[in-house]
Design an enzyme around this catalytic site. Structure first.
Site, PDB file in Angstrom:
ATOM      1  N   ARG A  23       0.824  -1.219   0.000  1.00  0.00           N
ATOM      2  CA  ARG A  23       0.000   0.000   0.000  1.00  0.00           C
ATOM      3  C   ARG A  23       0.854   1.263   0.000  1.00  0.00           C
ATOM      4  NH1 ARG A  23      -4.278  -1.815   4.596  1.00  0.00           N
ATOM      5  NH2 ARG A  23      -5.347  -3.444   3.436  1.00  0.00           N
ATOM      6  N   ARG A  27      -3.192   6.376   0.963  1.00  0.00           N
ATOM      7  CA  ARG A  27      -3.806   7.507   1.656  1.00  0.00           C
ATOM      8  C   ARG A  27      -2.862   8.263   2.591  1.00  0.00           C
ATOM      9  NH1 ARG A  27      -9.095   4.641   4.017  1.00  0.00           N
ATOM     10  NH2 ARG A  27      -7.591   2.943   4.241  1.00  0.00           N
ATOM     11  N   ARG A  36      -6.864  11.615  -5.350  1.00  0.00           N
ATOM     12  CA  ARG A  36      -8.066  10.884  -4.924  1.00  0.00           C
ATOM     13  C   ARG A  36      -9.238  11.811  -4.643  1.00  0.00           C
ATOM     14  NH1 ARG A  36     -11.992   8.862  -3.488  1.00  0.00           N
ATOM     15  NH2 ARG A  36     -12.352   7.019  -2.192  1.00  0.00           N
ATOM     16  N   ASP A  72      -6.790  -2.850  -7.084  1.00  0.00           N
ATOM     17  CA  ASP A  72      -7.379  -3.491  -5.921  1.00  0.00           C
ATOM     18  C   ASP A  72      -7.644  -4.950  -6.254  1.00  0.00           C
ATOM     19  OD1 ASP A  72      -8.797  -2.709  -3.150  1.00  0.00           O
ATOM     20  OD2 ASP A  72      -9.999  -4.239  -4.159  1.00  0.00           O
ATOM     21  N   TYR A 147     -14.879 -12.333   0.286  1.00  0.00           N
ATOM     22  CA  TYR A 147     -15.622 -11.108  -0.007  1.00  0.00           C
ATOM     23  C   TYR A 147     -16.905 -11.402  -0.766  1.00  0.00           C
ATOM     24  CZ  TYR A 147     -11.688  -8.268   1.560  1.00  0.00           C
ATOM     25  OH  TYR A 147     -10.723  -7.672   2.327  1.00  0.00           O
TER      26      TYR A 147
END
Length: 339
Positions: A23, A27, A36, A72, A147
């Site tokens: 990652r 963020r 973003r 992703d 998921y």
């Protein structure tokens, strides 16, 4: 090109220990937040030019030794026909669950160049820009299955394990379908120019070793075996997988990813002649500068007998990590391992 990362994957001698972070394009970087702020997460994933921009950010800003494709793991599930959305604070959410024959049959085997062509275009564009190797990736079948069955993230994985134990035929049917899609997806990434491939098994650690061996391991082996023809390094990361290291070592991967729940020296002994990647706690980046340097020095020392070592976190960098702390980590790894 700086090929230190690739050399370490192959167990070759390097001038220093290469570092990248899971990652690393994300963020915690203000530069990422700026990009973003104008698009949704899925819009970003499907915009090759923006994906290139955010993939390059940690290379340019932090001097990482490898880049990982910005995407992703669930992009492929959406391409298979599972409606996907991302909610702030809640993460990925599927509009429906896949727990019976009819729903599983509705999932398609997508053409990776048609349904996920934006991923392949991102790879091609990055190869023109990068001066370090590019890592492509996918989610491992079991992690992606959780998921689809749960409808999103879960803490106890009730429906996943219920299917596994009470309807194993449906569980294997879904695993087969995801495995087939993942295989051609990763092969397409290699053809597009990915120089290494990582298979993320984020939820493998919720399983007992005997269940992992029966329900998951054969599918991991099948995918990795199918990628051998490309002759590029393959990485398998089973999160919370200290109890699964013997399987990771036999998975067909060249590099075994490690979280922070095992001493790296013990892990190296267990995996034998495999390169290792990891294994510092992502929150250790919050340590005061001197303590962080000491922590990194100890990990490097403990890893000195590895067949090859890529310094990484034991999971993704946390979104509230100060960027300067990540930069210190890169500098310390380069400095201490280069002595």
């Amino acid at each position: 090109m700086n090929d230190t990362f690739l050399k370490a994957c192959r167990g070759e001698k390097t001038d220093y220990t290469p570092i990248w972070m899971m990652r690393q394009a994300g963020r915690y970087l203000p530069e990422y937040q700026k990009v973003r702020g104008n698009v949704t997460f899925l819009e970003l994933c499907k915009s090759p030019e923006l994906c290139v921009e955010v993939t390059l950010q940690p290379i340019d800003i932090l001097n990482m030794d490898a880049a990982i494709l910005f995407s992703d793991i669930l992009i492929l599930m959406e391409a298979m026909g599972a409606p996907l959305d991302f909610h702030e604070g809640k993460g990925p959410v599927f509009a429906k669950t896949y727990r019976d024959q009819e729903s599983i049959d509705s999932l398609a085997l997508p053409d990776p160049d048609e349904e996920t062509g934006f991923v392949m275009e991102t790879i091609r564009l990055l190869r023109k820009e990068l001066k370090v190797p590019l890592i492509g990736f996918a989610g491992a079948p079991f992690t992606c299955l959780t998921y689809l069955v749960e409808g999103g993230s879960s803490k106890v994985f009730w429906d996943t394990k219920k299917m596994m134990y009470t309807q194993p035929h449906l569980f294997h049917l879904l695993m087969e379908k995801i495995t087939a899609a993942t295989t051609i997806y990763l092969q397409a990434q290699a053809k597009a120019g990915a120089q290494a491939l990582q298979l993320f098994d984020s939820w493998a650690g919720i399983l007992a070793p005997c269940d992992y061996e029966k329900f998951v391991f054969p599918y991991v082996q099948r995918i990795l075996e199918s990628l051998r023809l490309f002759e590029i390094p393959l990485i398998y990361f089973a999160n919370n997988g200290a109890t699964l290291l013997e399987y990771s070592a036999r998975s067909g991967a060249d590099v075994v990813g490690l979280d922070w729940r095992i001493n790296i020296r013990d892990a190296i002994y267990k995996v034998g002649k495999k390169a290792v990647q990891g294994n510092i706690d992502p929150f250790a980046l919050l340590l005061p500068k001197d303590e962080l340097k000491q922590r990194i020095g100890k990990l490097l020392d403990d890893a000195r007998d590895a067949h090859g070592h890529i310094f990484n976190l034991g999971h993704g960098i946390h979104q509230f990590t100060p960027p300067e702390q990540a930069k210190y980590a890169v500098e310390f790894v380069h400095e201490l391992s280069g002595r």
